[in-house]
Design an enzyme around this catalytic site. Structure first.
Site, PDB file in Angstrom:
ATOM      1  N   ALA A 171     -11.016  -7.471   7.414  1.00 52.11           N
ATOM      2  CA  ALA A 171      -9.737  -7.654   8.222  1.00 52.11           C
ATOM      3  C   ALA A 171      -9.879  -7.177   9.521  1.00 52.11           C
ATOM      4  CB  ALA A 171      -8.419  -6.739   7.450  1.00 52.11           C
ATOM      5  N   CYS A 175      19.945  11.171  -6.720  1.00 52.37           N
ATOM      6  CA  CYS A 175      20.646  10.602  -5.547  1.00 52.37           C
ATOM      7  C   CYS A 175      19.977   9.800  -4.395  1.00 52.37           C
ATOM      8  CB  CYS A 175      21.027  12.036  -4.627  1.00 52.37           C
ATOM      9  SG  CYS A 175      19.779  12.799  -3.847  1.00 52.37           S
ATOM     10  N   HIS A 197       5.598  -0.701  -2.794  1.00 55.43           N
ATOM     11  CA  HIS A 197       5.254   0.093  -3.761  1.00 55.43           C
ATOM     12  C   HIS A 197       5.444   1.642  -3.572  1.00 55.43           C
ATOM     13  CE1 HIS A 197       3.082  -3.644  -5.429  1.00 55.43           C
ATOM     14  NE2 HIS A 197       4.092  -3.535  -5.566  1.00 55.43           N
ATOM     15  N   ASP A 253      -0.684   4.303   0.998  1.00 55.44           N
ATOM     16  CA  ASP A 253      -1.508   5.161   1.560  1.00 55.44           C
ATOM     17  C   ASP A 253      -1.069   5.700   2.974  1.00 55.44           C
ATOM     18  OD1 ASP A 253      -1.980   2.973   3.108  1.00 55.44           O
ATOM     19  OD2 ASP A 253      -3.993   2.373   2.253  1.00 55.44           O
ATOM     20  N   GLU A 275     -12.617 -12.870   0.680  1.00 55.76           N
ATOM     21  CA  GLU A 275     -12.918 -13.778  -0.172  1.00 55.76           C
ATOM     22  C   GLU A 275     -11.525 -14.648  -0.429  1.00 55.76           C
ATOM     23  OE1 GLU A 275     -13.931 -11.227  -3.529  1.00 55.76           O
ATOM     24  OE2 GLU A 275     -11.853 -11.205  -4.398  1.00 55.76           O
ATOM     25  N   CYS A 290      14.142  11.542  -5.066  1.00 54.72           N
ATOM     26  CA  CYS A 290      15.262  11.961  -6.349  1.00 54.72           C
ATOM     27  C   CYS A 290      15.693  10.843  -6.889  1.00 54.72           C
ATOM     28  CB  CYS A 290      16.333  12.873  -5.750  1.00 54.72           C
ATOM     29  SG  CYS A 290      17.500  13.167  -6.708  1.00 54.72           S
ATOM     30  N   ASN A 323      -8.717 -12.453   4.211  1.00 53.99           N
ATOM     31  CA  ASN A 323      -9.470 -11.810   3.174  1.00 53.99           C
ATOM     32  C   ASN A 323     -10.961 -12.243   3.020  1.00 53.99           C
ATOM     33  OD1 ASN A 323      -9.724 -11.101   0.327  1.00 53.99           O
ATOM     34  ND2 ASN A 323      -7.657 -11.269   0.353  1.00 53.99           N
ATOM     35  N   ASN A 332       0.876  -1.210   0.174  1.00 51.37           N
ATOM     36  CA  ASN A 332       0.016  -0.039   0.127  1.00 51.37           C
ATOM     37  C   ASN A 332       0.942   1.500  -0.038  1.00 51.37           C
ATOM     38  OD1 ASN A 332      -2.021  -1.948   0.084  1.00 51.37           O
ATOM     39  ND2 ASN A 332      -2.390  -1.517   2.311  1.00 51.37           N
TER      40      ASN A 332
HETATM   41  P1  OAD Z   1      -6.449  -5.927  -4.788  1.00 48.72           P
HETATM   42  O1  OAD Z   1      -7.290  -4.828  -5.176  1.00 48.72           O
HETATM   43  O2  OAD Z   1      -5.747  -6.719  -5.819  1.00 48.72           O
HETATM   44  O3  OAD Z   1      -6.694  -6.884  -3.850  1.00 48.72           O
HETATM   45  C1  OAD Z   1      -7.464  -6.480  -2.543  1.00 48.72           C
HETATM   46  C2  OAD Z   1      -7.818  -7.886  -1.799  1.00 48.72           C
HETATM   47  O4  OAD Z   1      -8.541  -7.467  -0.481  1.00 48.72           O
HETATM   48  C3  OAD Z   1      -8.974  -8.597  -2.572  1.00 48.72           C
HETATM   49  O5  OAD Z   1      -8.532  -9.909  -2.418  1.00 48.72           O
HETATM   50  C4  OAD Z   1     -10.158  -8.492  -1.693  1.00 48.72           C
HETATM   51  O6  OAD Z   1     -10.801  -9.602  -1.627  1.00 48.72           O
HETATM   52  C5  OAD Z   1      -9.673  -8.012  -0.348  1.00 48.72           C
HETATM   53  N1  OAD Z   1     -10.643  -7.251   0.723  1.00 48.72           N
HETATM   54  C6  OAD Z   1     -11.283  -6.231   0.244  1.00 48.72           C
HETATM   55  N2  OAD Z   1     -11.805  -5.589   1.563  1.00 48.72           N
HETATM   56  C7  OAD Z   1     -11.463  -6.570   2.328  1.00 48.72           C
HETATM   57  C8  OAD Z   1     -11.602  -6.344   3.670  1.00 48.72           C
HETATM   58  N3  OAD Z   1     -12.299  -5.300   4.368  1.00 48.72           N
HETATM   59  N4  OAD Z   1     -11.128  -7.143   4.502  1.00 48.72           N
HETATM   60  C9  OAD Z   1     -10.131  -8.074   4.221  1.00 48.72           C
HETATM   61  N5  OAD Z   1      -9.987  -8.254   2.747  1.00 48.72           N
HETATM   62  C10 OAD Z   1     -10.480  -7.348   1.815  1.00 48.72           C
HETATM   63  O7  OAD Z   1      -5.236  -5.124  -4.167  1.00 48.72           O
HETATM   64  P2  OAD Z   1      -3.635  -5.654  -3.851  1.00 48.72           P
HETATM   65  O8  OAD Z   1      -3.557  -6.964  -3.612  1.00 48.72           O
HETATM   66  O9  OAD Z   1      -3.109  -4.565  -2.818  1.00 48.72           O
HETATM   67  O10 OAD Z   1       0.380  -2.008  -7.293  1.00 48.72           O
HETATM   68  O11 OAD Z   1      -2.941  -5.215  -5.217  1.00 48.72           O
HETATM   69  C11 OAD Z   1      -1.856  -5.394  -5.540  1.00 48.72           C
HETATM   70  C12 OAD Z   1      -1.034  -4.316  -6.318  1.00 48.72           C
HETATM   71  O12 OAD Z   1      -1.865  -4.063  -7.410  1.00 48.72           O
HETATM   72  C13 OAD Z   1      -1.051  -2.655  -5.627  1.00 48.72           C
HETATM   73  O13 OAD Z   1      -0.214  -2.459  -4.707  1.00 48.72           O
HETATM   74  C14 OAD Z   1      -0.915  -2.019  -6.935  1.00 48.72           C
HETATM   75  C15 OAD Z   1      -2.056  -2.754  -7.629  1.00 48.72           C
HETATM   76  O14 OAD Z   1      -2.032  -2.452  -9.049  1.00 48.72           O
HETATM   77  C16 OAD Z   1       0.986  -1.011  -7.946  1.00 48.72           C
HETATM   78  O15 OAD Z   1       0.157   0.039  -8.528  1.00 48.72           O
HETATM   79  C17 OAD Z   1       2.084  -1.293  -8.593  1.00 48.72           C
END
Ligand code: OAD
Length: 267
Positions: free
Chosen positions: A259, A137, A126, A111, A243, A134, A241, A109
């Site tokens: 979560a 450097c 990420h 954020d 799902e 920069c 998760n 994340n």
């Molecule tokens: P995803 O959007 O691919 O997956 C989010 C996951 O969180 C899914 O499996 C959902 O089921 C789960 N989820 C949603 N709400 C939830 C909750 N309240 N409690 C538990 N689980 C929940 O996000 P990431 O896996 O983080 O990269 O995606 C990976 C990367 O893809 C990101 O860092 C970003 C993106 O493109 C870059 O931008 C390089």
């Protein structure tokens, strides 16, 4: 809660209280802070085409043709994150670090919510939207909340003028004191991860007993190779998760649900 789930919850809780835990987090942990995930129905890549908005070339080219679209995207992301607060899931991980049972968070994340919740040992794979980096450097400098708000409001004011809009946009790309070019410290598609981030993650996994995956779909590499590495190292793997995911098959324990509701059982 069904009987089976409460048994697994108790087993996982016992495991976590023994310590040496590494958490691997994705966008799902911030959904309850009203930051949308990337995939799925209300995901960011449903609203904005990842081919255009998730890479620097696409963003740059779109800015030249339709600058308002790019400004809308940037404003949407920053405003969502600026208005977000750490939720009970972030706070539970912070309390686990404080108690000494959580060694590290490895997060995908950008954020900053783990840090805002109080975690100090966060490996960012990420990058982080609140920093500039920069290219010459490698120096990082914080982008203060007010600075971001000022840039956003200036962009909004200058929407009618392409030149003024472009100039404001460039304030996200200032010069470093070494005269190198700075840019937001985030990893877009096709870009390399921050130097050393994967090595730090491997080392954190080597030193852990339990690998706790929270809210990630596990489809973006190289980040998604880390759970597989933990599996090969015979670490106990827990998945939280709402799902089933591509990582579910390697988990020793699967806890389906939100979560925040699950993590607060471990504090
Ligand atoms: P995803 O959007 O691919 O997956 C989010 C996951 O969180 C899914 O499996 C959902 O089921 C789960 N989820 C949603 N709400 C939830 C909750 N309240 N409690 C538990 N689980 C929940 O996000 P990431 O896996 O983080 O990269 O995606 C990976 C990367 O893809 C990101 O860092 C970003 C993106 O493109 C870059 O931008 C390089």
């Amino acid at each position: 809660m069904n009987e089976n789930k409460s048994i697994i919850l108790k087993q996982v809780s016992d495991l976590i209280q023994k310590g040496e835990v590494v958490a691997f987090t994705g966008a799902g942990i911030s959904v309850e802070s009203r930051v949308p995930a990337f995939r799925g129905e209300s995901g960011l890549w449903e609203k904005y085409d990842a081919n255009t908005y998730a890479n620097l070339l696409g963003l740059g080219a779109t800015f030249l043709i339709k600058p308002k679209k790019v400004v809308g995207f940037i404003t949407d992301i920053y405003e969502t994150i600026l208005n977000a607060m750490p939720n009970p899931a972030h706070l539970a991980l912070a309390s686990m670090e404080e108690k000494g049972i959580l060694n590290n968070i490895i997060t995908q994340n950008i954020d900053n919510l783990h840090q805002r919740a109080g975690n100090r040992k966060v490996i960012e794979l990420h990058g982080n939207l609140f920093f500039l980096r920069c290219l010459k450097c490698g120096n990082r400098r914080e982008l203060k909340e007010q600075e971001i708000r000022d840039i956003l409001s200036l962009m909004d004011k200058n929407l009618h003028s392409r030149i003024k809009l472009f100039k404001t946009f460039l304030s996200l790309f200032p010069k470093c004191s070494c005269k190198g070019q700075m840019r937001p410290d985030i990893v877009l598609f096709g870009e390399e991860l921050p130097e050393g981030a994967m090595e730090l993650s491997f080392s954190a996994i080597d030193n852990c007993k339990t690998f706790l995956m929270v809210g990630t779909s596990g489809v973006v590499y190289p980040a998604a190779s880390l759970p597989r590495y933990a599996r090969r190292c015979n670490k106990k793997i827990v998945e939280i998760n709402d799902e089933e995911t591509s990582l579910s098959a390697i988990a020793d324990y699967k806890l389906l649900g939100k979560a925040s509701e699950i993590l607060k059982c471990f504090t």
